[in-house]
Each structure stands twice: as structure tokens, then as C-alpha cells.
Design an enzyme around this catalytic site. Sequence first.
Site, PDB file in Angstrom:
ATOM      1  N   HIS A  10     -38.522 -62.282 114.376  1.00  0.00           N
ATOM      2  CA  HIS A  10     -39.783 -61.655 114.794  1.00  0.00           C
ATOM      3  C   HIS A  10     -39.435 -60.249 115.275  1.00  0.00           C
ATOM      4  O   HIS A  10     -39.233 -59.989 116.460  1.00  0.00           O
ATOM      5  CB  HIS A  10     -40.444 -62.455 115.919  1.00  0.00           C
ATOM      6  CG  HIS A  10     -41.594 -61.697 116.536  1.00  0.00           C
ATOM      7  ND1 HIS A  10     -42.763 -61.443 115.874  1.00  0.00           N
ATOM      8  CD2 HIS A  10     -41.734 -61.103 117.752  1.00  0.00           C
ATOM      9  CE1 HIS A  10     -43.571 -60.737 116.645  1.00  0.00           C
ATOM     10  NE2 HIS A  10     -42.963 -60.517 117.791  1.00  0.00           N
ATOM     11  N   ASN A  68     -33.201 -60.694 129.384  1.00  0.00           N
ATOM     12  CA  ASN A  68     -33.938 -61.902 129.006  1.00  0.00           C
ATOM     13  C   ASN A  68     -33.015 -63.094 128.849  1.00  0.00           C
ATOM     14  O   ASN A  68     -33.426 -64.237 129.076  1.00  0.00           O
ATOM     15  CB  ASN A  68     -34.751 -61.645 127.742  1.00  0.00           C
ATOM     16  CG  ASN A  68     -36.021 -60.905 128.104  1.00  0.00           C
ATOM     17  OD1 ASN A  68     -36.803 -61.391 128.892  1.00  0.00           O
ATOM     18  ND2 ASN A  68     -36.185 -59.716 127.568  1.00  0.00           N
ATOM     19  N   ILE A  73     -50.965 -62.349 127.743  1.00  0.00           N
ATOM     20  CA  ILE A  73     -51.075 -63.445 126.770  1.00  0.00           C
ATOM     21  C   ILE A  73     -51.501 -64.721 127.499  1.00  0.00           C
ATOM     22  O   ILE A  73     -52.364 -65.468 127.036  1.00  0.00           O
ATOM     23  CB  ILE A  73     -49.755 -63.656 125.997  1.00  0.00           C
ATOM     24  CG1 ILE A  73     -49.481 -62.443 125.103  1.00  0.00           C
ATOM     25  CG2 ILE A  73     -49.819 -64.928 125.148  1.00  0.00           C
ATOM     26  CD1 ILE A  73     -48.158 -62.489 124.360  1.00  0.00           C
ATOM     27  N   ASP A 116     -47.205 -63.062 112.960  1.00  0.00           N
ATOM     28  CA  ASP A 116     -46.826 -62.286 111.769  1.00  0.00           C
ATOM     29  C   ASP A 116     -47.411 -62.938 110.512  1.00  0.00           C
ATOM     30  O   ASP A 116     -47.884 -62.256 109.606  1.00  0.00           O
ATOM     31  CB  ASP A 116     -45.297 -62.209 111.676  1.00  0.00           C
ATOM     32  CG  ASP A 116     -44.691 -61.783 112.999  1.00  0.00           C
ATOM     33  OD1 ASP A 116     -45.059 -60.709 113.490  1.00  0.00           O
ATOM     34  OD2 ASP A 116     -43.871 -62.549 113.553  1.00  0.00           O
TER      35      ASP A 116
HETATM   36  P1  NAX Z   1     -47.073 -59.400 130.280  1.00  0.00           P
HETATM   37  O1  NAX Z   1     -46.078 -58.430 130.810  1.00  0.00           O
HETATM   38  O2  NAX Z   1     -48.527 -59.132 130.421  1.00  0.00           O
HETATM   39  O3  NAX Z   1     -46.805 -60.843 130.945  1.00  0.00           O
HETATM   40  C1  NAX Z   1     -45.546 -61.386 131.040  1.00  0.00           C
HETATM   41  C2  NAX Z   1     -45.524 -62.246 132.274  1.00  0.00           C
HETATM   42  O4  NAX Z   1     -44.283 -62.914 132.326  1.00  0.00           O
HETATM   43  C3  NAX Z   1     -45.666 -61.443 133.571  1.00  0.00           C
HETATM   44  O5  NAX Z   1     -46.750 -61.940 134.318  1.00  0.00           O
HETATM   45  C4  NAX Z   1     -44.335 -61.677 134.277  1.00  0.00           C
HETATM   46  O6  NAX Z   1     -44.456 -61.745 135.678  1.00  0.00           O
HETATM   47  C5  NAX Z   1     -43.910 -63.008 133.669  1.00  0.00           C
HETATM   48  N1  NAX Z   1     -42.479 -63.294 133.774  1.00  0.00           N
HETATM   49  C6  NAX Z   1     -41.423 -62.445 133.703  1.00  0.00           C
HETATM   50  N2  NAX Z   1     -40.275 -63.091 133.899  1.00  0.00           N
HETATM   51  C7  NAX Z   1     -40.589 -64.388 134.086  1.00  0.00           C
HETATM   52  C8  NAX Z   1     -39.828 -65.552 134.352  1.00  0.00           C
HETATM   53  N3  NAX Z   1     -38.498 -65.491 134.489  1.00  0.00           N
HETATM   54  N4  NAX Z   1     -40.490 -66.726 134.489  1.00  0.00           N
HETATM   55  C9  NAX Z   1     -41.833 -66.791 134.402  1.00  0.00           C
HETATM   56  N5  NAX Z   1     -42.607 -65.710 134.174  1.00  0.00           N
HETATM   57  C10 NAX Z   1     -41.985 -64.539 134.002  1.00  0.00           C
HETATM   58  O7  NAX Z   1     -46.665 -59.642 128.760  1.00  0.00           O
HETATM   59  P2  NAX Z   1     -47.538 -60.296 127.599  1.00  0.00           P
HETATM   60  O8  NAX Z   1     -48.321 -59.250 126.924  1.00  0.00           O
HETATM   61  O9  NAX Z   1     -48.222 -61.498 128.116  1.00  0.00           O
HETATM   62  O10 NAX Z   1     -46.374 -60.698 126.564  1.00  0.00           O
HETATM   63  C11 NAX Z   1     -45.441 -61.712 126.887  1.00  0.00           C
HETATM   64  C12 NAX Z   1     -44.286 -61.687 125.898  1.00  0.00           C
HETATM   65  O11 NAX Z   1     -44.757 -61.967 124.587  1.00  0.00           O
HETATM   66  C13 NAX Z   1     -43.582 -60.335 125.799  1.00  0.00           C
HETATM   67  O12 NAX Z   1     -42.185 -60.552 125.758  1.00  0.00           O
HETATM   68  C14 NAX Z   1     -44.047 -59.812 124.442  1.00  0.00           C
HETATM   69  O13 NAX Z   1     -43.130 -58.903 123.885  1.00  0.00           O
HETATM   70  C15 NAX Z   1     -44.124 -61.102 123.667  1.00  0.00           C
HETATM   71  N6  NAX Z   1     -44.884 -61.087 122.424  1.00  0.00           N
HETATM   72  C16 NAX Z   1     -44.443 -61.872 121.399  1.00  0.00           C
HETATM   73  C17 NAX Z   1     -45.121 -61.984 120.213  1.00  0.00           C
HETATM   74  C18 NAX Z   1     -44.627 -62.863 119.104  1.00  0.00           C
HETATM   75  O14 NAX Z   1     -45.255 -62.848 118.042  1.00  0.00           O
HETATM   76  N7  NAX Z   1     -43.553 -63.647 119.252  1.00  0.00           N
HETATM   77  C19 NAX Z   1     -46.357 -61.197 119.967  1.00  0.00           C
HETATM   78  C20 NAX Z   1     -47.010 -60.726 121.213  1.00  0.00           C
HETATM   79  C21 NAX Z   1     -46.094 -60.278 122.312  1.00  0.00           C
HETATM   80  O15 NAX Z   1     -45.691 -58.952 122.050  1.00  0.00           O
END
Ligand code: NAX
Length: 323
Positions: A187, A105, A16, A159
Site C-alpha cells: 500500500h 511505528n 478514520i 486502492d
Molecule cells: P489521525 O492522525 O486522524 O488518527 C490517528 C489516531 O491514532 C490519533 O488519534 C492518534 O492519537 C492515534 N494513535 C497514535 N498512536 C497510537 C497508538 N500507539 N495506539 C493507539 N492509538 C494511537 O489519522 P487517520 O487519518 O485516522 O489515519 C490513520 C492511519 O491510517 C494513518 O497511518 C494513515 O496514514 C493510514 N491510512 C491508511 C490507508 C490504507 O489504505 N491502508 C488509507 C487512509 C490512511 O491514509
Amino acid sequence: MAEPVSIAVTGAAGQIGYALLFRIASGAMLGPDQPVELKLLEIPPAMDALQGVVMELDDCAFPLLVNAVATDQPEVAFEGVDLAMLVGSMPRGPGMERNDLLEANGKIFTVQGKALNDHASRQVKTLVVGNPANTNCLIAQNNAPDLDPNNFTAMTKLDHNRATAQLALKVACAVDDIQGLSIWGNHSSTMFPDLLNASVSGTPAMQAVDQAWYENEFIPAIQQRGAAIIAARGLSSAASAANAAVEHMREWVTGTSSVTSMGIYSSGAYGISEGLIFSYPVTTKDGAHTIVEGLTIDDFAHAKIKATEQELMDERDAVAHLL
Ligand code: NAX
């Protein structure tokens, strides 16, 4: 030129993040006259990847991007920021139960809430995208007692957009013809996409579709859309999620022209338990969001809203020790 707006993005090396940062830096979020500073937070193993993203940001030579900082320290990332977009979180691993995910988390959002409390602008507007977004936001908000709870939000704009697009496809209208649609609650798969208060070109949406389609096809499709994207793409939604995050912040800062959906701090409106981060139909103006009042809630909608509220109360119970 205006003073730069300082924006923290966590999880900035994730998928993202990769779809989000370039839109912010290009002016898509705050407009073509607003310079921005990016403060990018990652965990240590992702710092090399984040440096690569910063190199690509440099290579775009965006006129509006005055500075990009990469760090693995929350207090550095959040120092003085006006906007905080909390995207990074821990994904659900093999064998992990929902409560394990909440716990993992919870630790991240406890630390980040405290860092926001101690280092961010006193008016910082926070958007939580990382899942479970509502409860992660609840944890961050509870760990930031010096900040206004109304400045903590969770993202349900994706959504909202999914529901708008699917209704437009069904009734063969333009997305702009749809007004008043909203998402209530969590969500998650319990969210309630509300068409009862929506209209299509001024006519009630429920006159354009039948109840059986609404209940048996539309609602489950919106609730399961994230899983459908994963099944098709092999990865979760990224570009559409980044787009929704851009729109959420833009509307919050610059105001809405129609009803949108945001997970916000509940002060009890529509009978929802106080203190939950609950998605409501809102409008925004002058940097503040206001819940739309006087909406029709029939028995069907009431049952759906109560179910998603119950799920959020259960999540809150599961993280009570972090609040
Ligand atoms: P990715 O796994 O590609 O990226 C997440 C990034 O966060 C990784 O680079 C990781 O190193 C980093 N990270 C982990 N812990 C951290 C911390 N303590 N501090 C800083 N960075 C940290 O996931 P991505 O596809 O980018 O999705 C990110 C989040 O968005 C996920 O939790 C996903 O479930 C959530 N989403 C939420 C949505 C919504 O509508 N609210 C929709 C899209 C997405 O599914």
C-alpha cells in the site's frame, strides 16, 4: 440474538476512527442481526477526545452496540477480541525520513502484536490500516507467534475501490460490471493495480482501454490517489478509508462474491518472498482468504510486481531488529 462480536479499534479518536466506529455500531460491517462490543484504544493525550466519541456513540442509541470501552492500555483493548482493526499510527512529521517513520511505528506495532498474542481470541482477525500498513502488519504478526499468520492482513481495499471506480468512469460502466480487478504488493506508490485479469461486463478490461492510458494515466493516478486527496482536502482520506476497512472485514468474515484485494501473509505464491505481507487478488469464504490462482502475469506486470516486492523487502530489512 447472536453473541456480541468483540472488536478492537486503535486510533479510535482519529479521523478514520470517527468515520468508522458509527458504521460498525450501526451494523454496516457485520450485518443487522449481529451485536457488537467496541474496545477503543488511544494514546493518553487523545483520551479526552475519545471520551467524546464514546459519548456520541451513546447518543446514537445503536441497538446493536452492547458496550463501548475506551482505554489507553493495549492489553485491555485486545482482551478476548474477535476482530482487531489497527488504525492508529504515528504520522510522518516534518523532516522525518521513511526509515524514521518505520522505526516509530515499529515500536507501536511490536507492543500491539505482543498484546494481541497474549490477550486476543486465538482466532482474532487483524486488519492493519495505519501506515506503512504492510510493514506495520509484518511487525505485529512477527510479534504474535502464537497466532495464525493468515489472520494478519493489511488494507489495500481502498486502492482496490479507487481502481474500480476510475476504470468504471473511464469506460462508463457500473462498478458492479467490473470483475477480477486487483491490487498487488505494497500500500504505497509502488502498488500494482492489475487490469490484465479484469473484465468489464465479461469482456477483458484491456480491450476497453489502451495500454498507454493504463500505464501512463491509470496506474499513476491510483498510486498517487492518496496524495491527490490530501492536496484537495488538506487532510488524508478518512471516510473512504473507513468504508474500505468496513468492506475488508465484512468480506473476510462473511465471504466475497467476486475477487478482492488484501495484504496477506505470503507463503510464496506467485514467487513472492515468503513472510512478506503482500497484497494479492483473493476470494474469501468461511472466514478464510484464498489467493486466486492461474492469473496472467505478462512481462509488464511481472516487472511491476517485482518492484513492489522489492520495496517491501527493503522495508522488512529496515525493521529486521523488530521481527
Ligand atoms: P489521525 O492522525 O486522524 O488518527 C490517528 C489516531 O491514532 C490519533 O488519534 C492518534 O492519537 C492515534 N494513535 C497514535 N498512536 C497510537 C497508538 N500507539 N495506539 C493507539 N492509538 C494511537 O489519522 P487517520 O487519518 O485516522 O489515519 C490513520 C492511519 O491510517 C494513518 O497511518 C494513515 O496514514 C493510514 N491510512 C491508511 C490507508 C490504507 O489504505 N491502508 C488509507 C487512509 C490512511 O491514509
